[in-house]
Design a protein around this motif. Sequence first.
Motif, PDB file in Angstrom:
ATOM      1  N   THR A  53       5.625  -1.286   2.378  1.00 35.56           N
ATOM      2  CA  THR A  53       7.056  -1.397   2.673  1.00 35.56           C
ATOM      3  C   THR A  53       7.730  -0.037   2.769  1.00 35.56           C
ATOM      4  O   THR A  53       8.803   0.075   3.342  1.00 35.56           O
ATOM      5  N   ASP A  54       7.108   0.997   2.145  1.00 35.34           N
ATOM      6  CA  ASP A  54       7.783   2.270   1.895  1.00 35.34           C
ATOM      7  C   ASP A  54       8.924   1.998   0.906  1.00 35.34           C
ATOM      8  O   ASP A  54       9.065   0.890   0.393  1.00 35.34           O
ATOM      9  N   GLY A  55       9.746   2.986   0.611  1.00 35.28           N
ATOM     10  CA  GLY A  55      10.795   2.792  -0.388  1.00 35.28           C
ATOM     11  C   GLY A  55      11.909   1.881   0.118  1.00 35.28           C
ATOM     12  O   GLY A  55      12.123   1.759   1.332  1.00 35.28           O
ATOM     13  N   HIS A  60      -0.240   7.879   4.601  1.00 36.15           N
ATOM     14  CA  HIS A  60       0.834   6.936   4.876  1.00 36.15           C
ATOM     15  C   HIS A  60       1.455   7.240   6.235  1.00 36.15           C
ATOM     16  O   HIS A  60       1.795   8.392   6.514  1.00 36.15           O
ATOM     17  N   HIS A  61       1.580   6.222   7.063  1.00 35.86           N
ATOM     18  CA  HIS A  61       2.265   6.212   8.359  1.00 35.86           C
ATOM     19  C   HIS A  61       1.357   6.435   9.566  1.00 35.86           C
ATOM     20  O   HIS A  61       1.084   5.507  10.296  1.00 35.86           O
ATOM     21  N   CYS A  62       0.935   7.664   9.844  1.00 34.57           N
ATOM     22  CA  CYS A  62       0.102   7.910  11.034  1.00 34.57           C
ATOM     23  C   CYS A  62       0.713   7.308  12.293  1.00 34.57           C
ATOM     24  O   CYS A  62       0.085   6.507  12.987  1.00 34.57           O
ATOM     25  N   SER A 119       0.800  -1.232   0.000  1.00 36.58           N
ATOM     26  CA  SER A 119       0.000   0.000   0.000  1.00 36.58           C
ATOM     27  C   SER A 119       0.834   1.284   0.000  1.00 36.58           C
ATOM     28  O   SER A 119       0.271   2.371  -0.112  1.00 36.58           O
ATOM     29  N   HIS A 120       2.146   1.157   0.139  1.00 38.53           N
ATOM     30  CA  HIS A 120       2.953   2.384   0.083  1.00 38.53           C
ATOM     31  C   HIS A 120       4.403   2.070  -0.269  1.00 38.53           C
ATOM     32  O   HIS A 120       5.108   1.422   0.485  1.00 38.53           O
ATOM     33  N   THR A 121       4.816   2.558  -1.445  1.00 33.05           N
ATOM     34  CA  THR A 121       6.228   2.437  -1.789  1.00 33.05           C
ATOM     35  C   THR A 121       6.619   3.547  -2.761  1.00 33.05           C
ATOM     36  O   THR A 121       5.776   4.318  -3.235  1.00 33.05           O
ATOM     37  N   HIS A 122       7.932   3.647  -2.947  1.00 31.77           N
ATOM     38  CA  HIS A 122       8.497   4.545  -3.948  1.00 31.77           C
ATOM     39  C   HIS A 122       9.405   3.622  -4.748  1.00 31.77           C
ATOM     40  O   HIS A 122      10.585   3.478  -4.429  1.00 31.77           O
ATOM     41  N   VAL A 123       8.828   2.949  -5.725  1.00 33.66           N
ATOM     42  CA  VAL A 123       9.505   1.776  -6.291  1.00 33.66           C
ATOM     43  C   VAL A 123      10.875   2.079  -6.915  1.00 33.66           C
ATOM     44  O   VAL A 123      11.794   1.268  -6.779  1.00 33.66           O
ATOM     45  N   ILE A 183      -0.939  10.991   0.736  1.00 31.64           N
ATOM     46  CA  ILE A 183       0.033  11.902   1.368  1.00 31.64           C
ATOM     47  C   ILE A 183       0.720  11.209   2.547  1.00 31.64           C
ATOM     48  O   ILE A 183       0.117  10.390   3.235  1.00 31.64           O
ATOM     49  N   HIS A 184       2.026  11.505   2.763  1.00 27.15           N
ATOM     50  CA  HIS A 184       2.685  11.091   4.009  1.00 27.15           C
ATOM     51  C   HIS A 184       2.150  12.019   5.099  1.00 27.15           C
ATOM     52  O   HIS A 184       2.157  13.236   4.911  1.00 27.15           O
ATOM     53  N   CYS A 185       1.736  11.491   6.223  1.00 27.13           N
ATOM     54  CA  CYS A 185       1.222  12.383   7.263  1.00 27.13           C
ATOM     55  C   CYS A 185       1.386  11.778   8.650  1.00 27.13           C
ATOM     56  O   CYS A 185       1.143  10.594   8.847  1.00 27.13           O
TER      57      CYS A 185
HETATM   58 ZN   LIG Z   1       7.094   7.056   1.832  1.00 26.87          ZN
END
Ligand SMILES: [Zn+2]
Length: 442
Positions: free
Chosen positions: A306-308, A255-257, A70-74, A218-220
């Motif tokens: 996973t995030d980047g 993303h994150h919280c 659900s969240h990456t910067h491939v 958005i990252h938040c």
């Molecule tokens: Zn990220």
Amino acid sequence: MASQKCDLIIYGSSILTQDNNRSQISNGAIAVTGNKISDVGTKADIDLRWNSPKTLDAGNSILMPGMINSHTHVPMTLMRGVADDLPLLTWLHDYIFPIESGLSKDLVELGSQLGCAEMIAGGTTAFLDGYMYEEAVGKAVDESGIKAVLGEGFFEFPSPFFKTAKQAWETIEELHEHFFSHDRITTSVTPHAVFTTTPDQLIESMELAEKLNVLWQIHCAESRAETELTLKKFSKKPIEILRDNGLLTPRTRIHHCVDVTEQEIELISSNKTMISHNPQSNLKLGSGICPLTKLISADITVGLGTDGAASNNDLNMFEEMRTASLLQKGILQDPTAIPAQIALDLATVNGALFLGLTDTGTLKPGMRADITAIDMDKLHLKPVYNPLSHIVYSATAQDVKLTICDGKILYENGKHFSCDVETISHEAEKAVKWALNRLKKQ
Ligand SMILES: [Zn+2]
């Protein structure tokens, strides 16, 4: 009764369907027609109901839905391991930004090819991305056969990538049009974070997301440090900025919280905003621990990411499932927190909701045929009492023996069919020299 014809039947020793009842099937089979699942059942039932010119016996393996990141910067796979164990701002300003500001479309495509190949080999069939030159990411996604929601990221203007908001909006619209009729690719609107944009830009970008009818991500509230920066800049906390500007909506993906209060969690829940949990990235960057159990208790749909690869350092969803579960058990001193079924839900059913995809994440008739198989002939997966337990607490990405996306076999027994992994690996090694040169020049 005459059996019906399908294109492919896959057999496995068990199936985790992730359907509404979370049914498990022993000695199971899945019938696939075109890019969709036609039927799921026991081998005996499927053999009776279906005939296919092609069958694939995955042997002693667990068949389950392809996982959803659900969240990456491939493209950041190219920066895997370039710098670790540093304070966030040093890591960003001294290593990541100098490399990123010199990236070309070709390098972004190369990093995406590497990331897509890694995810396919690890049983992931869809991801939500956010980066620059997303058209190049889309090209790699298209060729690899995986699914993605692309997100052309933007920061406060002017940035190295966009001089004005107008330029950014035009690029996002072009990206949207380019992939509009693509079967496996959609797009999103992707402001980086509240402290790297302005409220006006956020509002305008949400209007664009509404116009295009796409997700707004958005990252938040990623860390206490982000909250402090945001307070200093706007005298408000990150979630308060979203609230006050009407940006907590059902199309919003946060993303994150990590740094959120109970009142903020209530606010996110009542606005039907979804959250992506990225436990390993949060740990590695020292961001803190997301109150996952509280988010789920508040009825928030949470995906898993996973995030980047520069902050993780891999795109391995098995590790994320296990870490998500173990972290909560540890901090809450409660071994019943985030049981295996919830961890698998985050990576499958919830991931589909998070990406806005209604036809994946579950193995049942009518869904897209996004399937992975885990090899159970491994010592660390013996003996088997409960397949679900092994998937979350014992298996690794290296145990994946088969990945199918939209009915196409992309990976089987260590072999990729849609990615030229030899060339990708060779080119990725060459990129190391380029990246190190960029760091030397600054
Ligand atoms: Zn990220």
